[in-house]
Design an enzyme around this catalytic site. Structure first.
Site, PDB file in Angstrom:
ATOM      1  N   CYS A  66      27.297  25.757  17.580  1.00  0.00           N
ATOM      2  CA  CYS A  66      27.427  24.802  16.495  1.00  0.00           C
ATOM      3  C   CYS A  66      26.143  24.578  15.688  1.00  0.00           C
ATOM      4  O   CYS A  66      25.039  24.614  16.214  1.00  0.00           O
ATOM      5  CB  CYS A  66      27.944  23.459  16.979  1.00  0.00           C
ATOM      6  SG  CYS A  66      29.438  23.590  17.964  1.00  0.00           S
ATOM      7  N   GLY A 168      25.691  21.263  21.109  1.00  0.00           N
ATOM      8  CA  GLY A 168      25.243  21.159  22.500  1.00  0.00           C
ATOM      9  C   GLY A 168      26.417  20.907  23.422  1.00  0.00           C
ATOM     10  O   GLY A 168      27.571  20.856  22.980  1.00  0.00           O
TER      11      GLY A 168
END
Ligand code: SF4
Length: 560
Positions: A66, A168
């Site tokens: 991401c 994360g």
């Protein structure tokens, strides 16, 4: 508010209903893309092709997890700024993209499966007017690769609204879900849990009760300390953009300045592309709130939890080469990795086959990942640099192949040799990492078939032996080629003549920021944040054997 196009019952299913609008993208219209505003069009959500049953990870590398972007800029087209910012962090996630925009009154979300350029166009950007926005590009490491898990995640709580984008992986998702009373299996992703926790905290405080507009900020002060693992967040309500970096700073997040406002981004090239000046990287454990008064820096975590551990593989592979991490340009660090690799593991002075003449040597990269380190290796060793492989730049990360026999053909779809540059040469082939090894093995075989005299593989990072739990998709330990193999065994599997990995100390030196604090758990097995249920690593990973020892074990090995 937002809805999954797969839901067709016409009812909202999110826990909170707010004033936000979802502008849907029609998954069935490949030309027009988004066609309506209002009730969401039904139909199945697209599913990524990364099917473990039949897909090959052509890259053979960990997937990124991401990219995030946020902007507060009155008077600017924040939708276009966010679009450009997301485009700059597209490499961090290609499965889905989205943005949330506010005009100070309500939040509008647009998101869908696909690349930034597939998800957005002038038609669905047009309604996204406002002065603050966040955006997200997704690669799924927890949660399925489906529309529902695309981000930003939106929640409405009474009069309050917020949206969230996450880079994360949390390591205590199960514990948090249990605390929320969520039924097992109903949690979509760790990011979803964070949104639920924030919503719960806003409700508990009485949304909007104090009329100071700081519901989100107050909620974060109670929720953030409960989170463990890796998280760089961008969040927003109708009036604030917020950036948060976890106490270890596993994932990068930086702050930039526009003439008319501020920008947050996973990587500095996203600042460049919107014309923002790089101000600084957020500190591990720092929360930055941006609003009409400027920026405020807040530290929601206890001081004892602050322990900088930036992902070392951001330097090796994940981050763009034009990124700045720990004050260092990533491209220069990668070139230094190649230089130190040349010092550590030079090309043998004798031919592998004593009966053969010493052929012409060439340093060549595995495109594109090995280029900076190969440049550094060539510069330090004095061996000419050249190209031996051409990469098809348009191939996706994965594609379906029906049988084992066709897998090597799959690699050929990505890489093809330049025979005239290879025939009869002693090749020093430089790449940045080996994860599963499938691609590397096929590439070595391809170079042999193309006429290479010798293949000396040089890797600008140590063996990848432990899975990542902090937001990189490395697969399981069983999938990691070097998990339980010595370097000679890896070489034997790959079929090259010699193999050397850059050692950890040299890699840290090459970053130019060795003392700044890094996570290297996938190399050492020493996880900075405990992984529930995981046993501590056993004996230290096998030492990387000196080159001479490798040659003594098995000096010549044909491709396999
Ligand atoms: Fe990065 Fe490896 Fe640590 Fe994961 S385990 S954060 S990939 S260094």
């Amino acid at each position: 508010m937002e809805r999954d196009p797969a839901e067709s019952d016409g009812e909202l299913t999110s826990l909170g209903a707010g004033r936000g609008r979802m502008v849907p993208v029609d998954p069935f219209d490949p030309v027009l893309g988004p066609v309506t505003e209002g009730p969401v069009v039904g139909g199945p959500a697209p599913v990524a092709v990364d099917d473990p049953a039949g897909a090959v990870v052509v890259d053979g590398r960990p997937g990124e997890a991401c990219g995030v972007f946020g902007v507060y800029a009155p008077g600017e087209s924040v939708d276009h700024l966010t679009y450009r910012g997301l485009y700059a962090v597209q490499h961090r996630g290609q499965e889905a993209a989205g943005m949330a925009v506010s005009d100070g009154d309500s939040i509008t979300v647009v998101k869908d499966m696909g690349l930034v350029t597939n998800v957005f166009n002038e038609r669905n950007l047009a309604p996204l007017t406002g002065h603050l926005a966040i955006g997200h590009t997704r690669y799924s490491t927890t949660g399925a690769s489906v529309w529902r898990n695309a981000q930003p995640i939106y929640r409405g709580v009474g009069d309050a609204e917020f949206a969230l984008g996450h880079n994360g992986n949390l390591t205590n998702t199960a514990e948090l879900a249990e605390g929320l009373g969520v039924f097992p299996g109903t949690v979509q992703s760790d990011s979803d849990i964070v949104a639920e926790l924030i919503q719960e905290a806003i409700v508990a405080a009485g949304a909007g009760a104090r009329s100071d507009g700081r519901d989100l900020e107050r909620a974060l002060m109670t929720v953030l300390p409960r989170l463990k693992g890796a998280f760089s967040f961008v969040l927003m309500d109708e009036a604030h953009v917020v950036g948060v970096r976890d106490p270890n700073g596993f994932r990068p997040l930086c702050l930039g300045r526009l003439d008319s406002g501020w920008v947050l981004a996973s990587e500095t090239p996203a600042l460049d592309i919107v014309g923002a000046h790089f101000v600084r990287e957020l500190e591990p454990g720092e929360m930055v709130v941006i609003d009409t008064t400027g920026t405020r820096s807040i530290h929601p975590f206890p001081a004892g939890r602050i322990n900088p551990k930036l992902c070392l593989f951001e330097f090796v592979y994940f981050a763009r080469p034009d990124s700045i991490l720990y004050g260092q340009t990533v491209h220069s660090a990668r070139q230094r990795m190649g230089e130190l690799l040349a010092d550590q593991s030079p090309l043998p002075t004798e031919p592998v086959d004593p009966a053969s003449p010493l052929g012409e040597a060439m340093v060549m990269p595995v495109p594109e990942s090995g280029i900076p380190a190969a440049e550094g290796y060539a510069r330090r060793s004095g061996i000419p640099f050249g190209h031996g492989l051409v990469k098809n730049r348009y191939i996706g990360r994965t594609f379906i192949v029906p049988s084992q026999d066709q897998r090597s053909q799959g690699v050929r779809m990505k890489l093809n040799p330049i025979r005239d540059n290879i025939v009869g040469k002693r090749l020093v082939v430089v790449d940045d990492s080996i994860v599963r090894g499938t691609t590397t093995r096929a590439m070595v075989a391809m170079l042999r078939e193309a006429g290479a005299a010798e293949i000396h593989l040089r890797i600008s990072s140590p063996p990848y032996r432990w899975p990542c739990f902090y937001g990189m998709d490395t697969g399981t330990r069983a999938e990691l080629l070097a998990a339980d193999l010595t370097v000679p065994q890896v070489r034997e599997y790959l079929g090259c003549d010699t193999l050397a990995y850059l050692d950890l100390d040299r890699l840290l030196t090459a970053t130019g920021a060795a003392s700044s604090g890094f996570c290297a758990a996938c190399i050492t097995g020493a996880y900075p944040v405990a992984i529930p249920g995981m046993k501590p690593p056993g004996p230290p990973a096998p030492e990387i054997l000196p080159l001479a020892e490798q040659l003594a074990v098995d000096p010549v090995h044909p491709c396999g």
